[in-house]
Design a protein around this motif. Structure first.
Motif, PDB file in Angstrom:
ATOM      1  N   GLY A 129       0.822  -1.211   0.000  1.00  0.00           N
ATOM      2  CA  GLY A 129       0.000   0.000   0.000  1.00  0.00           C
ATOM      3  C   GLY A 129       0.854   1.258   0.000  1.00  0.00           C
ATOM      4  N   LEU A 130       1.929   1.279   0.798  1.00  0.00           N
ATOM      5  CA  LEU A 130       2.819   2.448   0.838  1.00  0.00           C
ATOM      6  C   LEU A 130       3.527   2.654  -0.498  1.00  0.00           C
ATOM      7  CD1 LEU A 130       4.372   1.995   4.403  1.00  0.00           C
ATOM      8  CD2 LEU A 130       2.624   3.653   3.679  1.00  0.00           C
ATOM      9  N   LEU A 131       3.935   1.544  -1.136  1.00  0.00           N
ATOM     10  CA  LEU A 131       4.575   1.655  -2.443  1.00  0.00           C
ATOM     11  C   LEU A 131       3.622   2.245  -3.468  1.00  0.00           C
ATOM     12  CD1 LEU A 131       6.978   1.111  -4.324  1.00  0.00           C
ATOM     13  CD2 LEU A 131       6.097  -1.224  -4.636  1.00  0.00           C
ATOM     14  N   GLN A 132       2.387   1.747  -3.475  1.00  0.00           N
ATOM     15  CA  GLN A 132       1.398   2.279  -4.407  1.00  0.00           C
ATOM     16  C   GLN A 132       1.110   3.751  -4.126  1.00  0.00           C
ATOM     17  OE1 GLN A 132       1.317   0.372  -6.928  1.00  0.00           O
ATOM     18  NE2 GLN A 132      -0.712  -0.593  -6.979  1.00  0.00           N
ATOM     19  N   MET A 133       1.110   4.121  -2.853  1.00  0.00           N
ATOM     20  CA  MET A 133       0.905   5.535  -2.501  1.00  0.00           C
ATOM     21  C   MET A 133       2.034   6.403  -3.069  1.00  0.00           C
ATOM     22  SD  MET A 133       0.713   7.316   1.280  1.00  0.00           S
ATOM     23  CE  MET A 133       2.469   7.068   1.554  1.00  0.00           C
ATOM     24  N   GLY A 134       3.273   5.931  -2.929  1.00  0.00           N
ATOM     25  CA  GLY A 134       4.396   6.700  -3.461  1.00  0.00           C
ATOM     26  C   GLY A 134       4.317   6.858  -4.967  1.00  0.00           C
ATOM     27  N   ILE A 135       3.959   5.776  -5.671  1.00  0.00           N
ATOM     28  CA  ILE A 135       3.849   5.843  -7.129  1.00  0.00           C
ATOM     29  C   ILE A 135       2.713   6.776  -7.524  1.00  0.00           C
ATOM     30  CG2 ILE A 135       3.358   4.500  -9.196  1.00  0.00           C
ATOM     31  CD1 ILE A 135       4.679   2.104  -7.780  1.00  0.00           C
ATOM     32  N   ALA A 136       1.557   6.650  -6.832  1.00  0.00           N
ATOM     33  CA  ALA A 136       0.397   7.494  -7.155  1.00  0.00           C
ATOM     34  C   ALA A 136       0.716   8.971  -6.931  1.00  0.00           C
ATOM     35  CB  ALA A 136      -0.801   7.073  -6.312  1.00  0.00           C
ATOM     36  N   ASN A 137       1.380   9.284  -5.832  1.00  0.00           N
ATOM     37  CA  ASN A 137       1.702  10.685  -5.547  1.00  0.00           C
ATOM     38  C   ASN A 137       2.706  11.229  -6.556  1.00  0.00           C
ATOM     39  OD1 ASN A 137      -0.018  10.704  -3.370  1.00  0.00           O
ATOM     40  ND2 ASN A 137       1.577  10.196  -1.878  1.00  0.00           N
ATOM     41  N   ALA A 138       3.685  10.397  -6.953  1.00  0.00           N
ATOM     42  CA  ALA A 138       4.650  10.851  -7.960  1.00  0.00           C
ATOM     43  C   ALA A 138       3.944  11.107  -9.278  1.00  0.00           C
ATOM     44  CB  ALA A 138       5.752   9.802  -8.131  1.00  0.00           C
ATOM     45  N   GLY A 195      -9.418  20.743  -2.207  1.00  0.00           N
ATOM     46  CA  GLY A 195     -10.564  20.060  -1.618  1.00  0.00           C
ATOM     47  C   GLY A 195     -10.875  18.724  -2.251  1.00  0.00           C
ATOM     48  N   ASN A 196     -10.237  18.408  -3.360  1.00  0.00           N
ATOM     49  CA  ASN A 196     -10.506  17.137  -4.049  1.00  0.00           C
ATOM     50  C   ASN A 196      -9.871  15.993  -3.261  1.00  0.00           C
ATOM     51  OD1 ASN A 196     -10.480  14.893  -5.920  1.00  0.00           O
ATOM     52  ND2 ASN A 196     -10.907  16.398  -7.534  1.00  0.00           N
ATOM     53  N   ILE A 197     -10.606  14.878  -3.156  1.00  0.00           N
ATOM     54  CA  ILE A 197     -10.095  13.719  -2.400  1.00  0.00           C
ATOM     55  C   ILE A 197      -8.813  13.168  -3.002  1.00  0.00           C
ATOM     56  CG2 ILE A 197     -11.430  12.007  -3.681  1.00  0.00           C
ATOM     57  CD1 ILE A 197     -11.832  10.529  -1.037  1.00  0.00           C
ATOM     58  N   ALA A 198      -8.600  13.426  -4.311  1.00  0.00           N
ATOM     59  CA  ALA A 198      -7.381  12.952  -4.956  1.00  0.00           C
ATOM     60  C   ALA A 198      -6.149  13.635  -4.408  1.00  0.00           C
ATOM     61  CB  ALA A 198      -7.475  13.175  -6.467  1.00  0.00           C
ATOM     62  N   ALA A 199      -6.342  14.794  -3.753  1.00  0.00           N
ATOM     63  CA  ALA A 199      -5.198  15.506  -3.186  1.00  0.00           C
ATOM     64  C   ALA A 199      -4.709  14.871  -1.889  1.00  0.00           C
ATOM     65  CB  ALA A 199      -5.579  16.969  -2.942  1.00  0.00           C
ATOM     66  N   ASN A 200      -5.504  14.005  -1.318  1.00  0.00           N
ATOM     67  CA  ASN A 200      -5.121  13.327  -0.078  1.00  0.00           C
ATOM     68  C   ASN A 200      -4.119  12.209  -0.405  1.00  0.00           C
ATOM     69  OD1 ASN A 200      -4.929  11.838   2.306  1.00  0.00           O
ATOM     70  ND2 ASN A 200      -7.075  12.238   2.855  1.00  0.00           N
ATOM     71  N   ASP A 201      -2.884  12.382   0.052  1.00  0.00           N
ATOM     72  CA  ASP A 201      -1.821  11.435  -0.297  1.00  0.00           C
ATOM     73  C   ASP A 201      -2.055  10.040   0.298  1.00  0.00           C
ATOM     74  OD1 ASP A 201      -0.618  13.455  -1.659  1.00  0.00           O
ATOM     75  OD2 ASP A 201       0.887  13.901  -0.113  1.00  0.00           O
ATOM     76  N   ALA A 202      -2.839   9.926   1.380  1.00  0.00           N
ATOM     77  CA  ALA A 202      -3.004   8.637   2.056  1.00  0.00           C
ATOM     78  C   ALA A 202      -4.044   7.734   1.393  1.00  0.00           C
ATOM     79  CB  ALA A 202      -3.377   8.866   3.521  1.00  0.00           C
ATOM     80  N   VAL A 203      -4.872   8.298   0.503  1.00  0.00           N
ATOM     81  CA  VAL A 203      -5.949   7.493  -0.098  1.00  0.00           C
ATOM     82  C   VAL A 203      -5.414   6.260  -0.820  1.00  0.00           C
ATOM     83  CG1 VAL A 203      -7.754   7.496  -1.867  1.00  0.00           C
ATOM     84  CG2 VAL A 203      -7.596   9.385  -0.226  1.00  0.00           C
ATOM     85  N   PRO A 204      -4.389   6.366  -1.688  1.00  0.00           N
ATOM     86  CA  PRO A 204      -3.890   5.156  -2.357  1.00  0.00           C
ATOM     87  C   PRO A 204      -3.355   4.114  -1.377  1.00  0.00           C
ATOM     88  CG  PRO A 204      -3.072   7.125  -3.449  1.00  0.00           C
ATOM     89  CD  PRO A 204      -3.689   7.571  -2.170  1.00  0.00           C
ATOM     90  N   ALA A 205      -2.730   4.562  -0.283  1.00  0.00           N
ATOM     91  CA  ALA A 205      -2.191   3.620   0.702  1.00  0.00           C
ATOM     92  C   ALA A 205      -3.315   2.828   1.354  1.00  0.00           C
ATOM     93  CB  ALA A 205      -1.380   4.365   1.758  1.00  0.00           C
ATOM     94  N   VAL A 206      -4.389   3.511   1.751  1.00  0.00           N
ATOM     95  CA  VAL A 206      -5.521   2.825   2.387  1.00  0.00           C
ATOM     96  C   VAL A 206      -6.180   1.860   1.400  1.00  0.00           C
ATOM     97  CG1 VAL A 206      -7.784   3.146   3.436  1.00  0.00           C
ATOM     98  CG2 VAL A 206      -5.903   4.715   4.002  1.00  0.00           C
ATOM     99  N   PHE A 207      -6.411   2.344   0.173  1.00  0.00           N
ATOM    100  CA  PHE A 207      -7.113   1.523  -0.821  1.00  0.00           C
ATOM    101  C   PHE A 207      -6.317   0.252  -1.138  1.00  0.00           C
ATOM    102  CE2 PHE A 207      -7.870   0.331  -5.263  1.00  0.00           C
ATOM    103  CZ  PHE A 207      -9.240   0.125  -5.250  1.00  0.00           C
ATOM    104  N   TYR A 208      -5.046   0.405  -1.444  1.00  0.00           N
ATOM    105  CA  TYR A 208      -4.275  -0.767  -1.877  1.00  0.00           C
ATOM    106  C   TYR A 208      -3.871  -1.662  -0.714  1.00  0.00           C
ATOM    107  CZ  TYR A 208      -4.270   0.599  -6.710  1.00  0.00           C
ATOM    108  OH  TYR A 208      -4.676   0.885  -7.992  1.00  0.00           O
TER     109      TYR A 208
END
Length: 382
Positions: free
Chosen positions: A118-127, A139-152
């Motif tokens: 999940g952390l790896l996917q978060m790093g890739i998504a944020n990059a 205000g967009n949920i996509a701006a939240n860096d933790a969302v990919p980590a939680v999802f994956y």
């Protein structure tokens, strides 16, 4: 009725059936088919591909609904989900090398792998977002860096749970395969042992008769020797076959009776009536002969004159096969009688070949003894 009869022998077919079902399951590393270039089962790649196609569609729909940005949703899906596929394939290999771990240890490994993934996917998504979509509104949920980590992390945890659940099911099926193979092998060995008991028993009695006839009646002894040889040739030819057509079994009975006719001369007569509809029905070897041999043994002892043995084979209305052997005499045992080895042997083989689907009875009917055998369905181990 046919379905119920078939279930009686299902345990013998379990090895092939359980193996087929285990092979069809994903992640079946021990028993699955391979693709020829890898030791990984083809079923794993199919299952993993199908799972990630579903995750990709679900993730795309979720991103479209949450981000309101088609380009961002498509870009994240095209990049992150193939990487997720590769990560789960690596996790599969990692878990395979730790199949001996159980309980809390493997649960800790699964949790650690899921969080790292999940952390790896978060790093890739944020990059990706920083490089291609730097203007995401705050205000967009996509701006939240933790969302990919939680999802994956949740996706990888779910994948790991599915893996271990299916793996446990495969292991349980494999254990059933091993147990059923051992049980089937033991039963086949017992059947072979029971059958091998019959030929020496018959041969011992027949050779004693030949030896007794040689001094006074050498021609009869020679004829009996030829018939014994023909009978034993038939027995050896059928050694590798657990069952034979009922017509062959009746011919073996006739050969057995012809040997006994030479032994007892004019005191013995045997008649056989067989319904043509049952000629091809497969039955265990020597199952009818055991009844005829028992009739001769006790009938000749009780009858001072002619022993008339009648064998009748017919099919019932419910497709059951009935075999009756009738001989004059009395059913009551005499003092000093040894246990009937042949009859006990026959009973045990019937229990193995026709579990809960046979009836064998010996009854007194006036001045005659009637042995009645009823067989339903096909013999197991056929």
């Amino acid at each position: 009725m046919a379905a119920a009869i078939g279930k009686e022998c299902d345990w013998m077919n379990l090895p092939a059936e359980a193996r087929r079902l285990a092979d069809s399951l994903p992640f079946a590393a021990a028993d699955g088919a391979t693709d020829g270039s890898s030791s990984t089962p083809v079923s794993f790649w199919r299952a993993n591909t199908a799972a990630w196609i579903f995750i990709a569609f679900f993730g795309l729909a979720s991103r479209l609904a949450a981000f309101s940005d088609v380009a961002l949703a498509v870009a994240l899906t095209l990049v992150l989900d193939p990487i997720g596929f590769v990560l789960t394939a690596a996790a599969y290999k990692f878990y395979l090398e730790r199949t001996s771990h159980r309980g809390a240890v493997i649960a800790a490994w699964a949790l650690a792998c899921s969080v790292l993934g999940g952390l790896l996917q978060m790093g890739i998504a944020n990059a990706l977002k920083d490089g291609l979509f730097p203007d995401i509104p705050a205000g967009n949920i996509a701006a939240n860096d933790a969302v990919p980590a939680v999802f994956y992390t949740a996706v990888f945890l779910g994948w790991s749970l599915a893996y271990f659940w299916i793996r446990a099911d495969v292991d349980a099926r494999s254990e059933r395969v091993r147990r059923s193979e051992a049980q089937a092998a033991a039963t086949r060995a017992e059947l072979q042992h029971l059958r091998l008991q019959l030929d020496p028993h018959f041969l011992f009695n027949a050779l004693n008769t030949v030896a007794a006839e040689i001094p006074d009646n050498p021609e009869a002894a020679l004829e009996m020797t030829h018939r014994i040889a023909a009978y034993l040739r038939y027995s050896l030819d059928q050694q590798a076959r657990p069952v034979c057509p009922l017509s062959d079994e009746i011919e073996a009975v006739r050969a057995f009776v012809r040997i006994q006719e030479l032994r007892f001369e004019s005191r013995l007569r045997c008649s056989v009536e067989m319904d043509p509809a049952v000629r091809a029905v497969p039955v265990p070897h020597l199952v009818v002969q055991g009844l005829v041999e028992n009739a001769l043994k006790h009938g000749l002892r009780s009858s001072a004159e002619m022993l008339d043995v009648r064998v009748t084979v017919r099919r019932m209305a419910d497709d059951a096969v009935v075999i009756e052997v009738v001989n004059p005499g009395q059913l009551a045992p005499r003092a000093g009688d040894r246990p009937a080895v042949g009859l006990a042997n026959t009973r045990r083989r019937l229990e193995l070949h026709y579990p809960s689907r046979h009836e064998l009875s010996l009854v007194q009917d006036g001045d005659a003894v009637v042995a009645r055998l009823l067989l339903r369905g096909n013999a197991c181990f056929a």
